[in-house]
Design a protein around this motif. Structure first.
Motif, mmCIF file in Angstrom:
data_model
loop_
_atom_site.group_PDB
_atom_site.id
_atom_site.type_symbol
_atom_site.label_atom_id
_atom_site.label_comp_id
_atom_site.label_asym_id
_atom_site.label_seq_id
_atom_site.Cartn_x
_atom_site.Cartn_y
_atom_site.Cartn_z
ATOM 1 N N GLU A 148 0.849 -1.193 0.000
ATOM 2 C CA GLU A 148 0.000 0.000 0.000
ATOM 3 C C GLU A 148 0.883 1.241 0.000
ATOM 4 O OE1 GLU A 148 -3.729 2.083 2.422
ATOM 5 O OE2 GLU A 148 -2.797 0.246 3.198
ATOM 6 N N TYR A 149 0.489 2.227 -0.803
ATOM 7 C CA TYR A 149 1.318 3.421 -0.942
ATOM 8 C C TYR A 149 0.446 4.654 -1.182
ATOM 9 C CZ TYR A 149 0.449 2.299 -5.864
ATOM 10 O OH TYR A 149 -0.155 1.990 -7.060
ATOM 11 N N GLY A 150 1.002 5.807 -0.858
ATOM 12 C CA GLY A 150 0.299 7.063 -1.050
ATOM 13 C C GLY A 150 0.423 7.575 -2.471
ATOM 14 N N PRO A 151 -0.348 8.616 -2.821
ATOM 15 C CA PRO A 151 -0.354 9.156 -4.187
ATOM 16 C C PRO A 151 1.022 9.598 -4.689
ATOM 17 C CG PRO A 151 -2.180 10.035 -2.907
ATOM 18 C CD PRO A 151 -1.296 9.308 -1.939
ATOM 19 N N ASP A 152 1.867 10.093 -3.790
ATOM 20 C CA ASP A 152 3.180 10.578 -4.218
ATOM 21 C C ASP A 152 4.276 9.521 -4.064
ATOM 22 O OD1 ASP A 152 3.063 10.540 -1.488
ATOM 23 O OD2 ASP A 152 4.123 12.447 -1.193
ATOM 24 N N GLU A 153 3.874 8.266 -3.849
ATOM 25 C CA GLU A 153 4.855 7.193 -3.660
ATOM 26 C C GLU A 153 4.791 6.134 -4.765
ATOM 27 O OE1 GLU A 153 5.159 7.073 1.211
ATOM 28 O OE2 GLU A 153 3.480 6.051 0.229
ATOM 29 N N ALA A 154 4.086 6.444 -5.844
ATOM 30 C CA ALA A 154 3.913 5.457 -6.914
ATOM 31 C C ALA A 154 5.247 5.033 -7.522
ATOM 32 C CB ALA A 154 2.993 6.013 -7.997
ATOM 33 N N ASP A 155 6.188 5.980 -7.653
ATOM 34 C CA ASP A 155 7.485 5.624 -8.236
ATOM 35 C C ASP A 155 8.263 4.689 -7.312
ATOM 36 O OD1 ASP A 155 7.817 7.627 -6.338
ATOM 37 O OD2 ASP A 155 9.484 8.590 -7.391
ATOM 38 N N GLN A 156 8.105 4.872 -6.005
ATOM 39 C CA GLN A 156 8.737 3.958 -5.046
ATOM 40 C C GLN A 156 8.088 2.574 -5.117
ATOM 41 O OE1 GLN A 156 9.371 5.454 -0.998
ATOM 42 N NE2 GLN A 156 8.810 7.513 -1.710
ATOM 43 N N ALA A 157 6.765 2.568 -5.251
ATOM 44 C CA ALA A 157 6.033 1.300 -5.321
ATOM 45 C C ALA A 157 6.456 0.501 -6.548
ATOM 46 C CB ALA A 157 4.531 1.571 -5.354
ATOM 47 N N ARG A 158 6.625 1.184 -7.664
ATOM 48 C CA ARG A 158 7.037 0.485 -8.890
ATOM 49 C C ARG A 158 8.432 -0.116 -8.741
ATOM 50 N NH1 ARG A 158 3.739 4.616 -11.409
ATOM 51 N NH2 ARG A 158 5.452 6.132 -11.370
ATOM 52 N N ARG A 159 9.330 0.615 -8.070
ATOM 53 C CA ARG A 159 10.678 0.084 -7.868
ATOM 54 C C ARG A 159 10.648 -1.145 -6.964
ATOM 55 N NH1 ARG A 159 14.627 -0.027 -10.798
ATOM 56 N NH2 ARG A 159 14.713 2.251 -11.003
ATOM 57 N N LEU A 160 9.904 -1.065 -5.858
ATOM 58 C CA LEU A 160 9.848 -2.203 -4.940
ATOM 59 C C LEU A 160 9.163 -3.400 -5.599
ATOM 60 C CD1 LEU A 160 10.657 -3.082 -2.118
ATOM 61 C CD2 LEU A 160 8.400 -2.380 -1.304
ATOM 62 N N ALA A 161 8.151 -3.124 -6.421
ATOM 63 C CA ALA A 161 7.474 -4.210 -7.144
ATOM 64 C C ALA A 161 8.445 -4.912 -8.076
ATOM 65 C CB ALA A 161 6.290 -3.654 -7.928
ATOM 66 N N GLU A 162 9.297 -4.135 -8.734
ATOM 67 C CA GLU A 162 10.299 -4.714 -9.635
ATOM 68 C C GLU A 162 11.293 -5.571 -8.857
ATOM 69 O OE1 GLU A 162 12.782 -2.789 -13.192
ATOM 70 O OE2 GLU A 162 13.542 -2.180 -11.222
ATOM 71 N N ILE A 163 11.725 -5.075 -7.710
ATOM 72 C CA ILE A 163 12.709 -5.796 -6.902
ATOM 73 C C ILE A 163 12.141 -7.110 -6.376
ATOM 74 C CG2 ILE A 163 13.994 -5.729 -4.718
ATOM 75 C CD1 ILE A 163 14.335 -2.699 -5.175
ATOM 76 N N MET A 164 10.891 -7.062 -5.910
ATOM 77 C CA MET A 164 10.297 -8.229 -5.252
ATOM 78 C C MET A 164 9.498 -9.129 -6.176
ATOM 79 S SD MET A 164 9.194 -6.995 -1.462
ATOM 80 C CE MET A 164 8.914 -8.724 -1.086
ATOM 81 N N GLY A 165 9.301 -8.698 -7.408
ATOM 82 C CA GLY A 165 8.505 -9.510 -8.323
ATOM 83 C C GLY A 165 7.033 -9.465 -7.985
ATOM 84 N N LEU A 166 6.539 -8.273 -7.602
ATOM 85 C CA LEU A 166 5.127 -8.109 -7.271
ATOM 86 C C LEU A 166 4.327 -7.805 -8.529
ATOM 87 C CD1 LEU A 166 5.401 -5.819 -4.094
ATOM 88 C CD2 LEU A 166 5.013 -8.284 -4.149
ATOM 89 N N SER A 167 3.128 -8.317 -8.600
ATOM 90 C CA SER A 167 2.249 -8.027 -9.729
ATOM 91 C C SER A 167 1.520 -6.712 -9.487
ATOM 92 C CB SER A 167 1.223 -9.148 -9.900
ATOM 93 O OG SER A 167 0.322 -9.157 -8.797
ATOM 94 N N GLY A 168 0.885 -6.207 -10.529
ATOM 95 C CA GLY A 168 0.103 -4.986 -10.374
ATOM 96 C C GLY A 168 -1.041 -5.165 -9.398
ATOM 97 N N ALA A 169 -1.549 -6.406 -9.287
ATOM 98 C CA ALA A 169 -2.652 -6.679 -8.366
ATOM 99 C C ALA A 169 -2.226 -6.511 -6.916
ATOM 100 C CB ALA A 169 -3.176 -8.095 -8.592
ATOM 101 N N ALA A 170 -0.931 -6.690 -6.648
ATOM 102 C CA ALA A 170 -0.431 -6.564 -5.274
ATOM 103 C C ALA A 170 -0.288 -5.107 -4.850
ATOM 104 C CB ALA A 170 0.911 -7.276 -5.140
#
Length: 315
Positions: free
Chosen positions: A240-262
């Motif tokens: 879960e992330y705030g509106p101004d943290e989307a770029d951080q979320a995308r980086r962590l998703a890439e690192i951890m192999g998270l899907s968009g659904a996560a």
């Protein structure tokens, strides 16, 4: 009970099968020339039992043959209106109650007939038969058994577990998938700028600390912290992330192999340093630091599959 094959095939007026070659199997007693045939009763039973005369002559080839047979039976049920005709459905249900052991909830003729009526609405192109990919057991000098072929087998299991269609995805599902995929598109913050609190929401004990160490030491996500256990367990890992943290979320998703659904757009929280941070909650699906959580969207290439709407000839 294999004898159910005899009863049910006769009840539907026979099942159409196709042979790419002549088959004469003394073990199953199947004796059919190349071409198309309508079989029922003893002949149908011999067809689903044969293995020495098809494919590689083993159980895996027989499984493929049986899948073709079941697909053909579904086409027959759809083509002759058995599933939508009350009289035909009652006849089939009567045969089913004698030949099959079923759950108490569908143990009566009427309940089976009602189930058949629902199946009548089913499109055979959405009925997929798949075989788990395997390879010869490397531990055996004389090959007699097989083992799962990885990672393809686990990818198939993940698709089944996460309810990912093995055939075409419905339109509303496509829109949902597109929205989820969009969350992964865009700029990504440097790993050193990713701020995240990690909660254990159902993973193995110690998973939050394991993930923290892995992120900090191996992936450079130094602004991360272990926040303990989540209030409620989760089946699947979320971020879960705030509106101004989307770029951080995308980086962590890439690192951890998270899907968009996560990825769950929402709000940030304040970490122990008093600054906004995302919340990563490790669910029951978490298998360890560095193990991707993304479910494949397509069936792996080595998975043998067929849909019930297509005619397959036994080889």
């Amino acid at each position: 009970d294999f004898n159910a094959v005899k009863t049910l095939t006769s009840a539907v007026g026979g099942v159409d099968v196709c042979l790419a070659k002549d088959i004469k199997d003394p073990d199953s007693k199947l004796d059919l020339p190349k071409g198309e045939h309508t079989i029922e009763g003893e002949e149908a039973l011999a067809f689903v039992r044969t293995r020495h005369s098809v494919g590689f002559g083993g159980d895996l080839s027989r499984i493929e043959l049986q899948q073709q047979f079941l697909g053909s039976m579904m086409r027959k049920l759809k083509s002759n209106d058995t599933l939508t005709s009350p009289s035909k459905m009652i006849k089939l249900a009567e045969a089913g109650t004698k030949a099959l052991t079923v759950d108490d909830q569908i143990s009566t003729i009427k309940k089976l007939a009602d189930l058949g009526a629902e199946l009548g609405k089913f499109d055979t192109k959405n009925l997929t038969f798949a075989t788990v990919p395997v390879v010869d057991n490397p531990a055996e000098k004389i090959k007699a058994t097989v083992v799962l072929k990885e990672p393809q087998a686990q990818q198939l299991f993940a698709m089944v577990r996460d309810d990912v269609s093995l055939t075409e995805v419905k339109q509303e599902k496509k829109k949902e998938k597109a929205a989820e995929a969009a969350r992964l598109k865009g700029t990504k913050a440097p790993a050193s700028e990713v701020r995240v609190r990690i909660l254990n929401g159902g993973a193995v004990a110690g998973s939050a600390q394991e993930t923290l160490s892995w992120l900090q030491v191996q992936e450079g996500v130094t602004k991360s912290e272990n926040a303990g256990n989540a209030e409620q367990p989760l089946a699947k890992t979320t971020l879960e992330y705030g509106p101004d943290e989307a770029d951080q979320a995308r980086r962590l998703a890439e690192i951890m192999g998270l899907s968009g659904a996560a990825l769950k757009p929402g709000k940030s929280v304040t970490n122990s340093q008093g600054v906004p941070a995302m919340t990563l909650t490790l669910g029951k699906d978490f298998e360890g630091a560095g193990v991707p959580l993304t479910t494949p969207e397509k069936v792996p290439e080595d998975v043998q599959k067929a849909t019930a709407d297509k005619v397959e000839c036994a080889k």
